[in-house]
Design a protein around this motif. Structure first.
Motif, PDB file in Angstrom:
ATOM      1  N   ARG A 176       0.844  -1.183   0.000  1.00 33.50           N
ATOM      2  CA  ARG A 176       0.000   0.000   0.000  1.00 33.50           C
ATOM      3  C   ARG A 176       0.875   1.226   0.000  1.00 33.50           C
ATOM      4  O   ARG A 176       1.734   1.360   0.870  1.00 33.50           O
ATOM      5  CB  ARG A 176      -0.816   0.007   1.278  1.00 33.50           C
ATOM      6  CG  ARG A 176      -2.260   0.214   1.039  1.00 33.50           C
ATOM      7  CD  ARG A 176      -3.014   0.151   2.341  1.00 33.50           C
ATOM      8  NE  ARG A 176      -3.762   1.350   2.478  1.00 33.50           N
ATOM      9  CZ  ARG A 176      -4.464   1.715   3.491  1.00 33.50           C
ATOM     10  NH1 ARG A 176      -4.493   0.960   4.534  1.00 33.50           N
ATOM     11  NH2 ARG A 176      -5.131   2.813   3.500  1.00 33.50           N
ATOM     12  N   GLY A 177       0.699   2.123  -0.994  1.00 38.51           N
ATOM     13  CA  GLY A 177       1.491   3.343  -1.015  1.00 38.51           C
ATOM     14  C   GLY A 177       2.146   3.578  -2.356  1.00 38.51           C
ATOM     15  O   GLY A 177       1.499   3.494  -3.404  1.00 38.51           O
ATOM     16  N   PHE A 178       3.446   3.862  -2.327  1.00 36.99           N
ATOM     17  CA  PHE A 178       4.208   4.262  -3.514  1.00 36.99           C
ATOM     18  C   PHE A 178       5.293   3.225  -3.772  1.00 36.99           C
ATOM     19  O   PHE A 178       6.012   2.828  -2.868  1.00 36.99           O
ATOM     20  CB  PHE A 178       4.824   5.642  -3.279  1.00 36.99           C
ATOM     21  CG  PHE A 178       5.693   6.130  -4.403  1.00 36.99           C
ATOM     22  CD1 PHE A 178       5.137   6.787  -5.483  1.00 36.99           C
ATOM     23  CD2 PHE A 178       7.060   5.923  -4.379  1.00 36.99           C
ATOM     24  CE1 PHE A 178       5.944   7.244  -6.522  1.00 36.99           C
ATOM     25  CE2 PHE A 178       7.871   6.367  -5.403  1.00 36.99           C
ATOM     26  CZ  PHE A 178       7.311   7.034  -6.482  1.00 36.99           C
ATOM     27  N   GLN A 179       5.399   2.815  -5.039  1.00 36.67           N
ATOM     28  CA  GLN A 179       6.399   1.815  -5.406  1.00 36.67           C
ATOM     29  C   GLN A 179       6.991   2.189  -6.763  1.00 36.67           C
ATOM     30  O   GLN A 179       6.259   2.380  -7.734  1.00 36.67           O
ATOM     31  CB  GLN A 179       5.758   0.430  -5.472  1.00 36.67           C
ATOM     32  CG  GLN A 179       6.743  -0.724  -5.492  1.00 36.67           C
ATOM     33  CD  GLN A 179       6.041  -2.068  -5.478  1.00 36.67           C
ATOM     34  OE1 GLN A 179       5.038  -2.249  -6.169  1.00 36.67           O
ATOM     35  NE2 GLN A 179       6.553  -3.015  -4.715  1.00 36.67           N
TER      36      GLN A 179
ATOM     37  N   SER B 145      -2.317  -1.336  -3.629  1.00 36.94           N
ATOM     38  CA  SER B 145      -3.170  -0.160  -3.639  1.00 36.94           C
ATOM     39  C   SER B 145      -2.288   1.072  -3.536  1.00 36.94           C
ATOM     40  O   SER B 145      -1.505   1.191  -2.587  1.00 36.94           O
ATOM     41  CB  SER B 145      -4.160  -0.203  -2.470  1.00 36.94           C
ATOM     42  OG  SER B 145      -4.936   0.978  -2.432  1.00 36.94           O
ATOM     43  N   GLY B 146      -2.394   1.977  -4.515  1.00 38.75           N
ATOM     44  CA  GLY B 146      -1.584   3.184  -4.478  1.00 38.75           C
ATOM     45  C   GLY B 146      -1.082   3.552  -5.857  1.00 38.75           C
ATOM     46  O   GLY B 146      -1.773   3.386  -6.865  1.00 38.75           O
ATOM     47  N   PHE B 147       0.156   4.038  -5.902  1.00 37.53           N
ATOM     48  CA  PHE B 147       0.770   4.486  -7.151  1.00 37.53           C
ATOM     49  C   PHE B 147       2.099   3.763  -7.315  1.00 37.53           C
ATOM     50  O   PHE B 147       2.897   3.675  -6.382  1.00 37.53           O
ATOM     51  CB  PHE B 147       1.007   5.996  -7.104  1.00 37.53           C
ATOM     52  CG  PHE B 147       1.821   6.507  -8.268  1.00 37.53           C
ATOM     53  CD1 PHE B 147       1.207   6.807  -9.467  1.00 37.53           C
ATOM     54  CD2 PHE B 147       3.193   6.671  -8.156  1.00 37.53           C
ATOM     55  CE1 PHE B 147       1.955   7.270 -10.544  1.00 37.53           C
ATOM     56  CE2 PHE B 147       3.941   7.134  -9.222  1.00 37.53           C
ATOM     57  CZ  PHE B 147       3.317   7.431 -10.419  1.00 37.53           C
ATOM     58  N   ARG B 148       2.363   3.253  -8.527  1.00 44.96           N
ATOM     59  CA  ARG B 148       3.649   2.627  -8.787  1.00 44.96           C
ATOM     60  C   ARG B 148       4.017   2.693 -10.257  1.00 44.96           C
ATOM     61  O   ARG B 148       3.148   2.795 -11.130  1.00 44.96           O
ATOM     62  CB  ARG B 148       3.671   1.184  -8.306  1.00 44.96           C
ATOM     63  CG  ARG B 148       2.765   0.233  -9.042  1.00 44.96           C
ATOM     64  CD  ARG B 148       3.000  -1.165  -8.510  1.00 44.96           C
ATOM     65  NE  ARG B 148       2.055  -2.126  -9.035  1.00 44.96           N
ATOM     66  CZ  ARG B 148       2.172  -3.430  -8.869  1.00 44.96           C
ATOM     67  NH1 ARG B 148       3.202  -3.925  -8.213  1.00 44.96           N
ATOM     68  NH2 ARG B 148       1.290  -4.260  -9.344  1.00 44.96           N
ATOM     69  N   GLY B 149       5.307   2.625 -10.491  1.00 49.14           N
ATOM     70  CA  GLY B 149       5.808   2.654 -11.852  1.00 49.14           C
ATOM     71  C   GLY B 149       7.012   1.750 -11.984  1.00 49.14           C
ATOM     72  O   GLY B 149       7.763   1.533 -11.034  1.00 49.14           O
TER      73      GLY B 149
END
Length: 586
Positions: free
Chosen positions: A366-369, A382-386
């Protein structure tokens, strides 16, 4: 009268003798006093009142606020003080005062040596730990069961402890200050029933790469023997494991400040630890840990951890981890991880994770990856990743994710952007060239419109939003040539079991004889779709086109694209109404 000078001298001598005699009687006075759960200074005041004298002491050297108790029944003041303060304080009388002060020892070295034997069989026991807890000095018995312990004279008595796996711990109180020969017999454990054994990360620190490489076999034996003994100290420093202020007991001590010139092995840190090359901690680390190369922690980390190459934690992390190569955590991470190459978490991740190559999470995230190559999550994300190449989620994906090549999820409910998006089921929005899911929308359509005779399009996604990859050409290859390729988005709305309303917006570059500054064609084309069968449908509808022509005229034999009935929109754009019709498969 001639005897008067002798009488005066005699009386004076008796008075001088009587004064110290009276003073010496203070510690010998008998009192009765019973108190419990009171501060030490309160008990001392009550003793002084009972005995008719005063105590004098330095409050910094005596724990006056510590809570204790006393139970005296017609016993001496000295007996009461010994019971309260133990052997590390001494007393001096002057006038009506008893002065209490810490006992000062000379600090000279002495040795205690002997053999450790089995109390039942009498056999000598090798690899038994013999140690003094207060001085943190320990040795292992040799193959003959012999030990030699070198100590300092700092206490009136030496508390010697012997520990060995499979035997009961044995504690002896011995006089301090002189060399002693002391053989010790210890009793083997008698197992009446099997007790449950819990394997903790602390017992696995020796199995790590750093543990295998840097920890000696003697240290590992000490760890096994002393698994139940841990102490707290304000600080330690060491050159390498086992060569420092706490010697072979360093792995049993939790320090507030730990400084390791090359590397150290301690029970844990509750403050700050700095290692020139590496830090190895058996239990938890709190607040700050910094190492030139490696940090290995058998418990959890709470705070900030910096490793020049690697951080390895066998429990959970709460805080910030930074490593030149990789961070490896056996349990959950609640905080921020930055790895030059990898971040590997066996369980859940919360907040943020950044790596030059890979991020791997064994649970949910959960969070940024952000991963330079891949992000892999075994649970839900769940969150934002690239990712530079791909994002892989074995559970569900919610939020926003983008990748240079593909996104793969079990089910997808958020927004994803990649050339290829794959999911077992998808209810969110996917932007890319190809979007595949088991319950998704897939069509291969062949159509005609007023601009290009033949148009082939592959449509994939779901009914809310599908992606269109298309190419087109004119059939007249002599006088009206034109080729196009482009991308679009579409939506379908069901009007019944066979009838549906579709809306598509496409954009395509048109080749008219030159690859430089090709014209661009956009089309908005609603249509009705009628399903003839399970895998076949026909569609037709109007369209509105906006064309942005190139300043360079078309080459010989190529189409101008713009029809005669086009409308002027701007100096650089023309628009017109048209239509389309075609057939869809799948």
């Amino acid at each position: 009268m001639r005897h008067r000078p002798r009488l005066i001298l005699l009386l004076t001598g008796l008075c001088c003798f009587a004064l110290p005699l009276r003073a010496q009687q203070l510690l010998g006075r008998k009192i009765s006093l019973t108190l419990s759960g009171r501060p030490l200074k309160t008990i001392l005041a009550a003793m002084a009142q009972k005995g008719g004298f005063y105590f004098s002491y330095n409050s910094n050297s005596l724990p006056g606020d510590s809570v204790t108790g006393i139970d005296l029944h017609n016993q001496t003041v000295r007996q009461g003080l010994d019971g309260l303060l133990g052997e590390d304080y001494e007393y001096r009388e002057t006038g009506g005062y008893i002065i209490i002060r810490p006992r000062v020892y000379n600090g000279e070295a002495y040795t205690i040596s002997g053999y450790v034997t089995d109390k039942t069989t009498g056999e000598k026991i090798p690899s038994a730990s013999v140690y003094e807890k207060r001085q943190l000095v320990a040795v292992l018995t040799d193959e003959r069961g012999f030990y030699r312990l070198r100590l300092r004279h700092r206490h009136a008595h030496t508390l010697l402890t012997v520990s060995r796996m499979g035997y009961n711990d044995t504690v002896l109180s011995l006089p301090a200050g002189s060399n002693l020969r002391q053989d010790i017999a210890i009793s083997p454990l008698r197992f009446v029933y099997l007790r449950p054994v819990t394997i903790t990360p602390y017992s696995k620190i020796e199995g790590t790469r750093l543990g295998r490489f840097f920890l000696s076999s003697r240290q590992k034996v000490q760890d096994i023997n002393l698994s139940r003994f841990f102490a707290d100290k304000p600080f330690q420093y060491s050159l390498v494991p086992g060569l420092g202020t706490h010697g072979e007991l360093s792995a049993q001590v939790v320090n507030k400040f730990s400084f390791n010139i090359l590397g150290g092995y301690t029970a844990g840190v509750n403050g700050f630890e700095l290692g020139g090359l590496f830090n190895v901690d058996k239990k938890d680390v709190q607040y700050v840990q910094v190492a030139g190369l490696f940090n290995t922690v058998g418990g959890g980390v709470r705070g900030f951890q910096l490793g020049g190459l690697q951080n390895q934690v066998l429990s959970a992390v709460s805080g910030v981890q930074v490593a030149g190569l990789d961070n490896t955590v056996k349990e959950a991470v609640n905080g921020f991880q930055l790895g030059g190459l990898f971040n590997t978490d066996k369980k859940d991740l919360q907040f943020a994770q950044v790596a030059g190559l890979f991020n791997i999470v064994g649970g949910g995230a959960r969070g940024f990856q952000l991963g330079g190559v891949f992000n892999h999550v075994s649970g839900d994300f769940s969150g934002f990743r690239g990712a530079g190449i791909g994002n892989i989620t074995l559970g569900g994906s919610r939020g926003l994710q983008f990748a240079g090549i593909f996104n793969r999820s079990r089910y997808q409910e958020g927004v994803q952007i990649a050339p290829v998006n794959i999911a077992d089921s998808a209810t969110g929005y996917s932007f890319g060239l190809v979007t595949l899911s088991r319950n998704g929308y897939r069509r291969l359509s062949l159509s005609w419109n007023e601009t290009l005779d033949i148009n082939l399009a592959f449509k994939s996604g779901n009914k809310h939003l599908y992606n269109i990859v298309l190419a087109g050409a004119n059939a007249d290859m002599q006088r009206n040539k034109a080729f196009s390729f482009g991308y679009g988005l579409g939506n379908t709305f069901s009007l019944g079991t066979r009838l549906a309303f579709i809306t598509e917006l496409t954009g395509q570059a048109v080749y008219t004889g030159s690859w430089k500054n090709m014209p661009f064609l956009t089309r908005l084309q609603p249509a009705l779709e009628w399903r003839l069968g399970r895998d076949v449908a026909v569609f037709a509808g109007p369209a509105f086109s906006v064309f942005f022509p190139d300043a360079t005229p078309p080459g010989d034999g190529y189409s101008k694209i713009i029809p005669a009935h086009s409308l002027f929109i701007t100096r650089h754009a023309r628009g017109w109404w048209g239509m389309q019709a075609g057939i869809s498969l799948f």
